[in-house]
Design a protein around this motif. Structure first.
Motif, PDB file in Angstrom:
ATOM      1  N   ILE A   3      -5.318  -0.315  -3.695  1.00 57.53           N
ATOM      2  CA  ILE A   3      -4.098   0.400  -3.297  1.00 57.53           C
ATOM      3  C   ILE A   3      -3.069  -0.577  -2.760  1.00 57.53           C
ATOM      4  O   ILE A   3      -1.882  -0.479  -3.053  1.00 57.53           O
ATOM      5  N   ALA A   4      -3.519  -1.561  -1.978  1.00 54.90           N
ATOM      6  CA  ALA A   4      -2.610  -2.524  -1.367  1.00 54.90           C
ATOM      7  C   ALA A   4      -3.172  -3.928  -1.470  1.00 54.90           C
ATOM      8  O   ALA A   4      -4.347  -4.167  -1.182  1.00 54.90           O
ATOM      9  N   ARG A  27      -3.141  -0.380 -13.914  1.00 56.49           N
ATOM     10  CA  ARG A  27      -3.344   0.298 -12.631  1.00 56.49           C
ATOM     11  C   ARG A  27      -2.868  -0.610 -11.508  1.00 56.49           C
ATOM     12  O   ARG A  27      -3.663  -1.178 -10.759  1.00 56.49           O
ATOM     13  N   PRO A  29      -1.336  -2.049  -7.970  1.00 56.90           N
ATOM     14  CA  PRO A  29      -1.431  -1.610  -6.581  1.00 56.90           C
ATOM     15  C   PRO A  29      -0.204  -0.806  -6.180  1.00 56.90           C
ATOM     16  O   PRO A  29       0.902  -1.076  -6.650  1.00 56.90           O
ATOM     17  N   ARG A  30      -0.400   0.177  -5.326  1.00 55.07           N
ATOM     18  CA  ARG A  30       0.736   0.950  -4.835  1.00 55.07           C
ATOM     19  C   ARG A  30       1.648   0.067  -3.988  1.00 55.07           C
ATOM     20  O   ARG A  30       2.862   0.220  -3.990  1.00 55.07           O
ATOM     21  N   TYR A  31       1.036  -0.858  -3.255  1.00 54.50           N
ATOM     22  CA  TYR A  31       1.773  -1.824  -2.443  1.00 54.50           C
ATOM     23  C   TYR A  31       1.308  -3.215  -2.845  1.00 54.50           C
ATOM     24  O   TYR A  31       0.128  -3.547  -2.710  1.00 54.50           O
ATOM     25  N   SER A  55       9.106  -1.449  -8.250  1.00 53.74           N
ATOM     26  CA  SER A  55       9.331  -0.954  -6.890  1.00 53.74           C
ATOM     27  C   SER A  55       8.129  -1.168  -5.971  1.00 53.74           C
ATOM     28  O   SER A  55       8.276  -1.151  -4.745  1.00 53.74           O
ATOM     29  N   ASN A  56       6.943  -1.357  -6.546  1.00 49.71           N
ATOM     30  CA  ASN A  56       5.769  -1.556  -5.699  1.00 49.71           C
ATOM     31  C   ASN A  56       5.654  -2.980  -5.160  1.00 49.71           C
ATOM     32  O   ASN A  56       4.878  -3.236  -4.238  1.00 49.71           O
ATOM     33  N   LYS A  58       6.786  -5.919  -2.990  1.00 47.80           N
ATOM     34  CA  LYS A  58       7.567  -6.102  -1.771  1.00 47.80           C
ATOM     35  C   LYS A  58       7.448  -7.558  -1.327  1.00 47.80           C
ATOM     36  O   LYS A  58       6.356  -8.028  -1.012  1.00 47.80           O
ATOM     37  N   ASN A  84      -2.985   3.231   5.587  1.00 47.01           N
ATOM     38  CA  ASN A  84      -3.675   2.953   4.332  1.00 47.01           C
ATOM     39  C   ASN A  84      -4.580   1.722   4.388  1.00 47.01           C
ATOM     40  O   ASN A  84      -5.624   1.674   3.757  1.00 47.01           O
ATOM     41  N   GLU A 146     -11.556  -3.378  -4.590  1.00 47.69           N
ATOM     42  CA  GLU A 146     -10.868  -2.107  -4.385  1.00 47.69           C
ATOM     43  C   GLU A 146     -11.205  -1.519  -3.017  1.00 47.69           C
ATOM     44  O   GLU A 146     -10.589  -0.556  -2.579  1.00 47.69           O
TER      45      GLU A 146
END
Length: 214
Positions: A3-4, A27, A29-31, A55-56, A58, A84, A146
């Motif tokens: 996820i991050a 797939r 990472p969200r962040y 956009s994910n 940063k 998270n 993960e």
């Protein structure tokens, strides 16, 4: 994919390619935090151009030789992640001044040790609460990228058995992170990350997943 994730030394070389392939994967990472020393500098232009399209991704400022910078960035990341947690930390930032034994100085030795050895430990320490939080939230058993994992990028030159004083000038290493095989090697690294298990903890693996001698 986690996820991050956070990659240090992300403005060029393997770090930049890791961000590219993680960011545009099936797939992603969200962040995806891309840490570099000078985000506003010309050296981060490629990274900034990539981040504009995803956009994910940063970009965060982190000088791995500065404890205050590390802590400040860790706090910023935690603010973004909230509850998270951080699943994957890739300590990629590193330096190599090259040269042979005749040209080495105490200053070069200390600078190299600070960046390549002390910094990854301090970055991991600062982000440990986020990593532990992600591990608790995952609900998974065992070890995986993960759940929560720390990957320390090294070099084949770290193997005392495979690298001896005769090839100590390290010319090949100085160009390796910018070589034409960068994309292929990062693809291999990500495949290795995806299949890591508890049995791989503490091992020295190459980008093909083959175990290297210490």
């Amino acid at each position: 994919m986690p996820i991050a994730a956070l990659v240090t030394g992300a403005s060029r070389g393997l770090g930049l390619e890791l961000i590219r392939q993680l960011g545009r994967g099936e797939r992603p990472p969200r962040y995806l935090f891309a840490a570099c020393r000078e985000p506003e500098g010309t050296g981060a232009t490629e990274l900034k151009n990539f981040a504009k399209c995803f956009s994910n991704v940063k970009i965060v400022k982190m000088d791995v030789d500065d404890l205050n910078s590390i802590q400040e960035t860790a706090e910023q990341i935690q603010e973004v992640l909230k509850d998270n947690g951080l699943n994957l930390l890739i300590n990629n930032a590193g330096i190599n001044f090259g040269g042979d034994l005749n040209g080495i100085t105490p200053e070069i030795m200390m600078k190299t040790y600070t960046t390549n050895v002390i910094a990854p430990v301090m970055v991991t320490k600062a982000l440990l609460p986020s990593l532990m939080q992600a591990a608790q939230l995952s609900g998974e058993h065992g070890f995986s990228s993960e759940k929560a994992a720390v990957i320390n990028m090294s070099s084949i030159m770290a193997s005392m058995e495979m690298f001896n004083i005769q090839n100590g000038k390290a010319y090949s290493y100085r160009v390796s992170k910018a070589s034409l095989f960068k994309e292929e090697s990062v693809q291999g690294i990500l495949k290795v990350l995806a299949r890591l298990s508890e049995q791989d903890n503490g091992l020295f693996l190459d980008w093909r997943g083959q175990r290297l001698p210490w």
